[in-house]
Write an enzyme that holds these catalytic residues in place. Sequence first.
Site, PDB file in Angstrom:
ATOM      1  N   GLU A   1     -10.923   4.093   6.995  1.00 49.15           N
ATOM      2  CA  GLU A   1      -9.808   4.965   7.370  1.00 49.15           C
ATOM      3  C   GLU A   1     -10.414   6.245   7.954  1.00 49.15           C
ATOM      4  OE1 GLU A   1      -7.687   6.563   4.030  1.00 49.15           O
ATOM      5  OE2 GLU A   1      -5.975   7.218   5.246  1.00 49.15           O
TER       6      GLU A   1
ATOM      7  N   HIS B   1       1.546   4.871  -2.319  1.00 46.36           N
ATOM      8  CA  HIS B   1       1.128   5.772  -3.408  1.00 46.36           C
ATOM      9  C   HIS B   1       2.344   6.454  -4.035  1.00 46.36           C
ATOM     10  CE1 HIS B   1      -3.269   5.815  -2.433  1.00 46.36           C
ATOM     11  NE2 HIS B   1      -2.808   5.436  -1.257  1.00 46.36           N
TER      12      HIS B   1
ATOM     13  N   ASP C   1       1.947   3.734   2.907  1.00 43.21           N
ATOM     14  CA  ASP C   1       0.963   4.639   2.306  1.00 43.21           C
ATOM     15  C   ASP C   1       1.652   5.743   1.501  1.00 43.21           C
ATOM     16  OD1 ASP C   1      -1.629   5.266   1.697  1.00 43.21           O
ATOM     17  OD2 ASP C   1      -2.089   6.279   3.581  1.00 43.21           O
TER      18      ASP C   1
ATOM     19  N   HIS D   1      -9.829   1.538  -0.422  1.00 45.37           N
ATOM     20  CA  HIS D   1      -9.576   2.294   0.809  1.00 45.37           C
ATOM     21  C   HIS D   1     -10.888   2.384   1.584  1.00 45.37           C
ATOM     22  CE1 HIS D   1      -5.945   3.844  -1.194  1.00 45.37           C
ATOM     23  NE2 HIS D   1      -5.578   4.375  -0.056  1.00 45.37           N
TER      24      HIS D   1
ATOM     25  N   GLY E   1      -8.984   8.564  -2.357  1.00 45.23           N
ATOM     26  CA  GLY E   1      -9.547   9.912  -2.215  1.00 45.23           C
ATOM     27  C   GLY E   1     -10.341  10.052  -0.931  1.00 45.23           C
TER      28      GLY E   1
ATOM     29  N   HIS F   1       0.871  -1.193   0.000  1.00 46.38           N
ATOM     30  CA  HIS F   1       0.000   0.000   0.000  1.00 46.38           C
ATOM     31  C   HIS F   1       0.900   1.232   0.000  1.00 46.38           C
ATOM     32  CE1 HIS F   1      -4.009   1.934   1.101  1.00 46.38           C
ATOM     33  NE2 HIS F   1      -3.148   2.922   0.888  1.00 46.38           N
TER      34      HIS F   1
ATOM     35  N   ASP G   1       2.467   9.292  -5.876  1.00 47.67           N
ATOM     36  CA  ASP G   1       2.543  10.757  -5.699  1.00 47.67           C
ATOM     37  C   ASP G   1       2.899  11.163  -4.267  1.00 47.67           C
ATOM     38  OD1 ASP G   1       0.071   9.954  -4.757  1.00 47.67           O
ATOM     39  OD2 ASP G   1      -1.100  11.416  -5.902  1.00 47.67           O
TER      40      ASP G   1
END
Length: 327
Positions: free
Chosen positions: A198, A14, A275, A195, A168, A12, A16
Amino acid sequence: MNYKKYAIADIHLHLDGSLSSKVIIEVAKEEGIKLPTYCLHKLNKYLRVPKNCQSLNEYLERFSLPNLVLQSKNGLRKCSLDLLERLSKQGLKYCEVRMAPQLSTAQGLTQKEVVETLVTTFAEQKFIRANLILCCMRGKDTHEANMETVELAKEFYGKGVVAVDLAGAEALFPNELFQKEFELAKKYQLPYTIHSGEASGAKSVESAIKMGALRIGHGIHSVEDKNVVKLLEKHVICLEICPKSNLDTKAIKSYSDLPFKQLKEAGVKFTINTDNMTVSNTELWKEYRTLSKLGFKENELQEFALNTIDAAFISDAEKIVLKKFII
Ligand SMILES: [Zn+2]
């Protein structure tokens, strides 16, 4: 304890949220992209979550700057290579990097060009075994782009893309709004993680399970509902827990709020991930160090790492190879 030994796989992560300041400045200079500063040290301030961050929504604002350098083939290639090289240097042997192709189309690239560029880059590099997860985005007007993302996941499945995700603002745009995307993914027999649990509660996790998710991103709030915990256990749905990120988004107040004990007792499998390495100023070995500080023993860290490998979207043969590093 040698906790670093177990920090070998992140599923997991990302793209960016995990770019280095160095590569952002490099690409920005090459492409004439305006940054608030070109000083490595000062740029970190814009990329990392502020200490007084109040929510997931505020956390997500940190992503606008890195996305500026992910709008060209050159930027996508350089940024992903830089990330994979750093992961390899940190001792990782496998990673599933996720990104939303629709967020890299602001300067004219098509989603397909974005995915093609990344798949080719991943295949050519020798730093680390790496696969891509394509994220659909929560939002008001994202459906059309999301459907295109699922179509691309189908086209590139088995060629570097291993799954679909939904990312998102969970609290603003619940899973149910994106049923169509995941019905299509299911029709194509694509694996997906969503996701959930959370920024929202156990109901969000329940909806993700009903939509057919094979893994849950975070899922820490599932323990608020015993039935949801039972569903996770029954269907062997693994949680992708990211401790530092949960602390940063205020999903938890302190590490002791993470429901490791309840999940373990209920037989729910979970994994430890980063993450967003840059936004949360973390690396996988630091997450494992956090767990060791929380009192987990070496055999438990090994168990979490084995869970990660078992939950990875790779073949059984590849899992056996990875497990050899930690057994
Ligand atoms: Zn995430």
